[in-house]
Design a protein around this motif. Structure first.
Motif, PDB file in Angstrom:
ATOM      1  N   GLY A 162      22.022  43.687  28.988  1.00  0.00           N
ATOM      2  CA  GLY A 162      22.261  44.868  28.307  1.00  0.00           C
ATOM      3  C   GLY A 162      21.444  46.109  28.480  1.00  0.00           C
ATOM      4  O   GLY A 162      22.015  47.168  28.721  1.00  0.00           O
ATOM      5  N   LYS A 163      20.202  46.219  28.893  1.00  0.00           N
ATOM      6  CA  LYS A 163      19.448  47.119  29.515  1.00  0.00           C
ATOM      7  C   LYS A 163      19.990  47.714  30.725  1.00  0.00           C
ATOM      8  O   LYS A 163      20.038  48.961  30.956  1.00  0.00           O
ATOM      9  CB  LYS A 163      18.019  46.831  29.563  1.00  0.00           C
ATOM     10  N   THR A 164      20.318  46.868  31.661  1.00  0.00           N
ATOM     11  CA  THR A 164      20.616  47.285  32.997  1.00  0.00           C
ATOM     12  C   THR A 164      22.237  47.983  32.684  1.00  0.00           C
ATOM     13  O   THR A 164      22.430  49.068  33.358  1.00  0.00           O
ATOM     14  CB  THR A 164      20.942  46.079  33.810  1.00  0.00           C
ATOM     15  N   ILE A 165      23.065  47.392  31.949  1.00  0.00           N
ATOM     16  CA  ILE A 165      24.156  48.108  31.630  1.00  0.00           C
ATOM     17  C   ILE A 165      24.091  49.607  30.947  1.00  0.00           C
ATOM     18  O   ILE A 165      24.737  50.528  31.582  1.00  0.00           O
ATOM     19  CB  ILE A 165      25.275  47.337  30.674  1.00  0.00           C
ATOM     20  N   GLU A 166      23.329  49.903  30.138  1.00  0.00           N
ATOM     21  CA  GLU A 166      22.972  50.907  29.601  1.00  0.00           C
ATOM     22  C   GLU A 166      22.411  51.939  30.828  1.00  0.00           C
ATOM     23  O   GLU A 166      22.978  53.055  30.810  1.00  0.00           O
ATOM     24  CB  GLU A 166      21.741  50.950  28.806  1.00  0.00           C
ATOM     25  N   LYS A 167      21.746  51.491  31.755  1.00  0.00           N
ATOM     26  CA  LYS A 167      21.219  52.168  33.001  1.00  0.00           C
ATOM     27  C   LYS A 167      22.472  52.628  33.787  1.00  0.00           C
ATOM     28  O   LYS A 167      22.392  53.624  34.314  1.00  0.00           O
ATOM     29  CB  LYS A 167      20.250  51.287  33.817  1.00  0.00           C
ATOM     30  N   PHE A 168      23.340  51.774  34.020  1.00  0.00           N
ATOM     31  CA  PHE A 168      24.548  51.960  34.688  1.00  0.00           C
ATOM     32  C   PHE A 168      25.183  53.119  33.924  1.00  0.00           C
ATOM     33  O   PHE A 168      25.949  53.960  34.655  1.00  0.00           O
ATOM     34  CB  PHE A 168      25.497  50.661  34.853  1.00  0.00           C
ATOM     35  N   LYS A 169      25.442  53.257  33.026  1.00  0.00           N
ATOM     36  CA  LYS A 169      26.038  54.258  31.989  1.00  0.00           C
ATOM     37  C   LYS A 169      25.650  55.652  32.686  1.00  0.00           C
ATOM     38  O   LYS A 169      26.408  56.549  32.532  1.00  0.00           O
ATOM     39  CB  LYS A 169      25.933  54.082  30.647  1.00  0.00           C
ATOM     40  N   THR A 170      24.256  55.890  32.906  1.00  0.00           N
ATOM     41  CA  THR A 170      23.948  57.143  33.498  1.00  0.00           C
ATOM     42  C   THR A 170      24.125  57.310  34.792  1.00  0.00           C
ATOM     43  O   THR A 170      24.343  58.599  35.235  1.00  0.00           O
ATOM     44  CB  THR A 170      22.513  57.348  32.782  1.00  0.00           C
ATOM     45  N   ASP A 171      23.777  56.382  35.404  1.00  0.00           N
ATOM     46  CA  ASP A 171      23.907  56.479  36.863  1.00  0.00           C
ATOM     47  C   ASP A 171      25.173  56.394  37.338  1.00  0.00           C
ATOM     48  O   ASP A 171      25.601  57.190  38.374  1.00  0.00           O
ATOM     49  CB  ASP A 171      23.056  55.263  37.662  1.00  0.00           C
ATOM     50  N   PHE A 172      26.139  55.388  36.856  1.00  0.00           N
ATOM     51  CA  PHE A 172      27.492  55.476  37.393  1.00  0.00           C
ATOM     52  C   PHE A 172      28.406  55.208  36.261  1.00  0.00           C
ATOM     53  O   PHE A 172      28.750  54.229  35.732  1.00  0.00           O
ATOM     54  CB  PHE A 172      27.842  54.173  38.127  1.00  0.00           C
ATOM     55  N   PRO A 173      28.599  56.202  35.542  1.00  0.00           N
ATOM     56  CA  PRO A 173      29.564  56.428  34.265  1.00  0.00           C
ATOM     57  C   PRO A 173      30.650  55.858  34.281  1.00  0.00           C
ATOM     58  O   PRO A 173      31.329  55.222  33.537  1.00  0.00           O
ATOM     59  CB  PRO A 173      29.492  57.919  33.931  1.00  0.00           C
ATOM     60  N   ASP A 174      31.298  55.668  35.433  1.00  0.00           N
ATOM     61  CA  ASP A 174      32.764  55.037  35.608  1.00  0.00           C
ATOM     62  C   ASP A 174      32.980  53.553  35.800  1.00  0.00           C
ATOM     63  O   ASP A 174      33.732  53.036  36.242  1.00  0.00           O
ATOM     64  CB  ASP A 174      33.513  55.953  36.550  1.00  0.00           C
ATOM     65  N   VAL A 175      31.805  52.920  35.522  1.00  0.00           N
ATOM     66  CA  VAL A 175      31.828  51.491  35.819  1.00  0.00           C
ATOM     67  C   VAL A 175      31.744  50.611  34.556  1.00  0.00           C
ATOM     68  O   VAL A 175      31.124  51.200  33.718  1.00  0.00           O
ATOM     69  CB  VAL A 175      30.469  51.006  36.667  1.00  0.00           C
ATOM     70  N   SER A 176      32.727  49.680  34.354  1.00  0.00           N
ATOM     71  CA  SER A 176      32.751  48.833  33.365  1.00  0.00           C
ATOM     72  C   SER A 176      32.472  47.377  33.553  1.00  0.00           C
ATOM     73  O   SER A 176      32.440  47.099  34.917  1.00  0.00           O
ATOM     74  CB  SER A 176      34.164  49.127  32.389  1.00  0.00           C
ATOM     75  N   PHE A 177      31.852  46.769  32.618  1.00  0.00           N
ATOM     76  CA  PHE A 177      31.256  45.321  33.044  1.00  0.00           C
ATOM     77  C   PHE A 177      32.253  44.338  32.376  1.00  0.00           C
ATOM     78  O   PHE A 177      32.665  44.129  31.338  1.00  0.00           O
ATOM     79  CB  PHE A 177      29.876  45.098  32.535  1.00  0.00           C
ATOM     80  N   GLU A 178      32.243  43.251  33.185  1.00  0.00           N
ATOM     81  CA  GLU A 178      32.691  41.708  32.605  1.00  0.00           C
ATOM     82  C   GLU A 178      31.595  40.726  32.900  1.00  0.00           C
ATOM     83  O   GLU A 178      31.235  40.555  33.961  1.00  0.00           O
ATOM     84  CB  GLU A 178      33.879  41.468  33.478  1.00  0.00           C
ATOM     85  N   LEU A 179      30.999  40.132  31.864  1.00  0.00           N
ATOM     86  CA  LEU A 179      30.063  39.196  31.844  1.00  0.00           C
ATOM     87  C   LEU A 179      30.762  37.604  31.621  1.00  0.00           C
ATOM     88  O   LEU A 179      31.388  37.257  30.727  1.00  0.00           O
ATOM     89  CB  LEU A 179      29.041  39.254  30.707  1.00  0.00           C
ATOM     90  N   LEU A 180      30.748  37.059  32.802  1.00  0.00           N
ATOM     91  CA  LEU A 180      31.546  35.909  33.059  1.00  0.00           C
ATOM     92  C   LEU A 180      30.558  34.809  33.165  1.00  0.00           C
ATOM     93  O   LEU A 180      29.946  34.570  34.331  1.00  0.00           O
ATOM     94  CB  LEU A 180      32.518  35.941  34.226  1.00  0.00           C
ATOM     95  N   PHE A 181      30.275  34.028  32.081  1.00  0.00           N
ATOM     96  CA  PHE A 181      29.414  32.806  32.045  1.00  0.00           C
ATOM     97  C   PHE A 181      30.002  31.539  32.327  1.00  0.00           C
ATOM     98  O   PHE A 181      31.337  31.460  31.998  1.00  0.00           O
ATOM     99  CB  PHE A 181      28.712  32.637  30.727  1.00  0.00           C
ATOM    100  N   ILE A 182      29.627  30.648  33.323  1.00  0.00           N
ATOM    101  CA  ILE A 182      30.194  29.349  33.540  1.00  0.00           C
ATOM    102  C   ILE A 182      29.358  28.403  32.984  1.00  0.00           C
ATOM    103  O   ILE A 182      28.277  28.282  33.504  1.00  0.00           O
ATOM    104  CB  ILE A 182      30.273  29.267  35.239  1.00  0.00           C
ATOM    105  N   ASP A 183      30.037  27.455  32.039  1.00  0.00           N
ATOM    106  CA  ASP A 183      29.201  26.533  31.308  1.00  0.00           C
ATOM    107  C   ASP A 183      29.326  25.285  32.242  1.00  0.00           C
ATOM    108  O   ASP A 183      30.476  24.723  32.162  1.00  0.00           O
ATOM    109  CB  ASP A 183      29.596  26.378  29.803  1.00  0.00           C
ATOM    110  N   ASP A 184      28.564  24.701  32.879  1.00  0.00           N
ATOM    111  CA  ASP A 184      28.438  23.806  34.008  1.00  0.00           C
ATOM    112  C   ASP A 184      28.387  22.261  33.318  1.00  0.00           C
ATOM    113  O   ASP A 184      27.543  21.758  33.708  1.00  0.00           O
ATOM    114  CB  ASP A 184      27.519  23.939  35.144  1.00  0.00           C
ATOM    115  N   GLY A 185      28.916  22.129  32.262  1.00  0.00           N
ATOM    116  CA  GLY A 185      29.067  20.970  31.537  1.00  0.00           C
ATOM    117  C   GLY A 185      27.704  20.586  30.879  1.00  0.00           C
ATOM    118  O   GLY A 185      27.169  19.594  30.912  1.00  0.00           O
ATOM    119  N   SER A 186      27.369  21.822  30.173  1.00  0.00           N
ATOM    120  CA  SER A 186      25.775  21.696  29.419  1.00  0.00           C
ATOM    121  C   SER A 186      25.816  20.751  28.412  1.00  0.00           C
ATOM    122  O   SER A 186      26.762  20.469  27.732  1.00  0.00           O
ATOM    123  CB  SER A 186      25.360  23.107  29.081  1.00  0.00           C
TER     124      SER A 186
END
Ligand code: UDP
Ligand code: MG
Length: 312
Positions: free
Chosen positions: A25-49
């Motif tokens: 989340g902190k990194t995404i905030e940083k992106f908002k100032t440095d690269f305002p035109d980037v959006s994020f997708e957080l794709l978690f892979i649950d490997d049969g946990s």
């Protein structure tokens, strides 16, 4: 606008995911100032946990639209997790990151800059130290990379992590390699593309524990060798040839010796030693062939790399 997909393979990471999510989340905030035109997708892979990983992911999903997950029907291994991530990522750029924060998200802006502004297809990371790791493990890891690069034409970088950002072009190239026995470190090298390397010191995981035992790593290294080199097969043939020549020389020597000095019965212990040695070498060589045969066998079955039980 461009979309950056963050792939996070997770196996029993219920403790680590909240830390990861916060840090990301902190990194995404940083992106908002440095690269305002980037959006994020957080794709978690649950490997049969077997723990509450999927529950944690569902909670995140319910309060954050950017979170997506794929949940496997059983544990398929990290390689399958990475493949599933790449397969399901919608991003123009894709980055793979461990859930345990051993891959620092703070490097991400620089890595993103490398692929968007500096003309690289990929930016990857490698550890320059292995601090906090058992010394024997580091020693064997180093040996493995030396051996691997000696016998394989595909370059495999020592200490390279799976933490890597890639352009869509490179992702599609990797997806086009549909092999069942996946050794991603070799696949990266095989597909080529120019890569910028970032070096950093080893960081210990925030929570939970490593999923790699020494034994698992050893088997994994054999997998890597079989997947990206056929040198062991050549070594087996060379050994055979070498000992054939040796045997020939010995035969001539013994024939001449017998003709000159007669033949008292002796040499039983040496005979047993030689038999044992040749037996060993033969089994070793058959074993090598068996490794390749087994892999070829599994490939011909054409099994899927992963099976998703749930997807969101
Ligand atoms: N992982 C996975 N499937 C597995 C083993 C590991 O998805 O069968 C994930 C794990 O959850 C973590 C990443 O792969 O996010 C790296 O695993 P780990 O930290 O145990 O490896 P190490 O950093 O010790 O090499
Ligand atoms: Mg780790």
């Amino acid at each position: 606008m461009s979309l950056l997909t963050v792939i996070v393979p997770c196996y029993n990471e219920e403790e680590a995911i909240p830390f990861f999510y916060e840090e990301m989340g902190k990194t995404i905030e940083k992106f908002k100032t440095d690269f305002p035109d980037v959006s994020f997708e957080l794709l978690f892979i649950d490997d049969g946990s077997k723990d509450g990983t999927l529950k944690v992911l569902k909670e995140l999903r319910s309060k954050d639209e950017r979170v997506h997950y794929v949940s496997f029907s059983r544990n398929f291994g990290k390689e399958a997790g990475i493949y599933a991530g790449l397969d399901n990522a919608k991003g123009d750029y894709v980055v793979i990151m461990d859930a345990d924060l051993q891959d620092p998200p703070s490097l991400l802006p620089d890595m993103y800059r490398a692929v968007t502004e500096e003309g690289y297809d990929s930016a990857a990371t490698r550890r320059v130290t292995r601090k906090g790791e058992p010394p024997i493990r580091s020693f064997f890891a180093r040996m493995f990379y030396k051996l691997m690069n000696g016998i394989s034409k595909t370059e495999i970088v020592d200490g390279a992590r799976d933490y890597r950002i890639m352009s869509r072009k490179m992702v599609d190239a990797i997806l086009s390699m549909g092999e069942y026995n996946r050794f991603t470190k070799g696949i990266y090298g095989w597909v080529g593309f120019n890569t910028k390397w970032f070096a950093y010191e080893n960081i210990e995981r925030v929570a939970g524990e490593t999923k790699w035992s020494f034994w698992k790593l050893l088997l994994y290294s054999i997998e890597g060798i079989v997947a990206f080199s056929t040198a062991p097969l050549a070594i087996a043939s060379l050994l055979g040839l070498l000992f054939m020549v040796l045997a020939f020389v010995l035969i001539i020597f013994i024939v001449i010796k017998t003709l000159m000095y007669g033949d008292p019965t002796s040499g039983w212990p040496s005979m047993v030693c030689i038999l044992t040695m040749f037996g060993g070498i033969q089994l070793f060589s058959i074993g090598i062939i068996g490794q390749y045969l087994a892999k070829a066998y599994l490939e011909t079955k054409g099994r899927p790399i992963y099976i998703a039980k749930e997807k969101e």
